[in-house]
Write an enzyme that holds these catalytic residues in place. Structure first.
Site: not given
Ligand code: IMP
Length: 175
Positions: A9, A11, A61
């Site tokens: 959510e 994102k 991603d």
């Molecule tokens: P995915 O893109 O859903 O595979 O997530 C990748 C990982 O990076 C997850 O654990 C997210 O919480 C983290 N992550 C992705 N974008 C951010 C951000 O903007 N801030 C902090 N953590 C992030």
């Protein structure tokens, strides 16, 4: 209407607000999908798109790449977030002087081979700070600043990896 496939959510909200600022309304398919394991975020996005059964959708991603750890957690960022979490990362970084890290975000859209990438450079903090944002935000200090993304979500929204990838995507959509 273009729809964002994500179970995250936070994102979705970030993307919705950024796209809205460009006058683009997006929909949300609140679903996860099996992320294909690959060596780069670009590959994860390209391969994951192949198994998503929707049209007119995009996915994103992301990951955090810590230089002193050889880019770890990188493509394993979600796994690490669910296991050792931020305290585990800080433990791995104990006594490490080079704190440089970057967040990377890659967006892919159904039916297109092209992907859109955004990067923000910064450093890993020495402690967990701030209540805003999500994931690694409390341990990431963007370049040239003092506060973590979690302490300054307003600044995050201006410079984040996701913001930059979305800006590229919007530029492409409006061409
Ligand atoms: P995915 O893109 O859903 O595979 O997530 C990748 C990982 O990076 C997850 O654990 C997210 O919480 C983290 N992550 C992705 N974008 C951010 C951000 O903007 N801030 C902090 N953590 C992030």
């Amino acid at each position: 209407m273009l729809r964002f496939v994500t179970s995250n959510e936070n994102k979705f909200r970030e993307a919705r607000d950024i796209m809205a600022a460009h006058g683009i309304e997006i929909g949300w398919i609140k679903e996860g999908y099996t992320e294909v394991q690959a060596d780069t975020i670009e590959e994860v996005v390209r391969e994951s798109l192949k198994i998503i059964p929707y049209e007119d959708v995009f996915i994103e991603d992301s990951g955090i790449f810590i230089r002193a750890l050889g880019g770890f957690p990188g493509v394993y960022s979600a796994y690490v977030e669910n296991t050792i979490k931020n305290p585990g990362i800080l433990k791995l970084m104990e006594g490490v002087e080079d704190r440089r890290a970057e967040f990377v975000s890659v967006i892919g859209v159904s039916g297109e081979d092209k992907v859109f990438k955004g990067v923000v450079k910064g450093n890993i903090a020495h402690s967990i700070r701030g209540e805003g944002g999500f994931g690694y935000d409390p341990i990431f200090i963007p370049e040239g600043r003092e506060k973590t993304f979690a302490e300054d979500p307003e600044y995050k929204s201006q410079v984040s990896h996701r913001r930059r990838a979305l800006d590229e995507f919007v530029r492409y959509l409006s061409e």
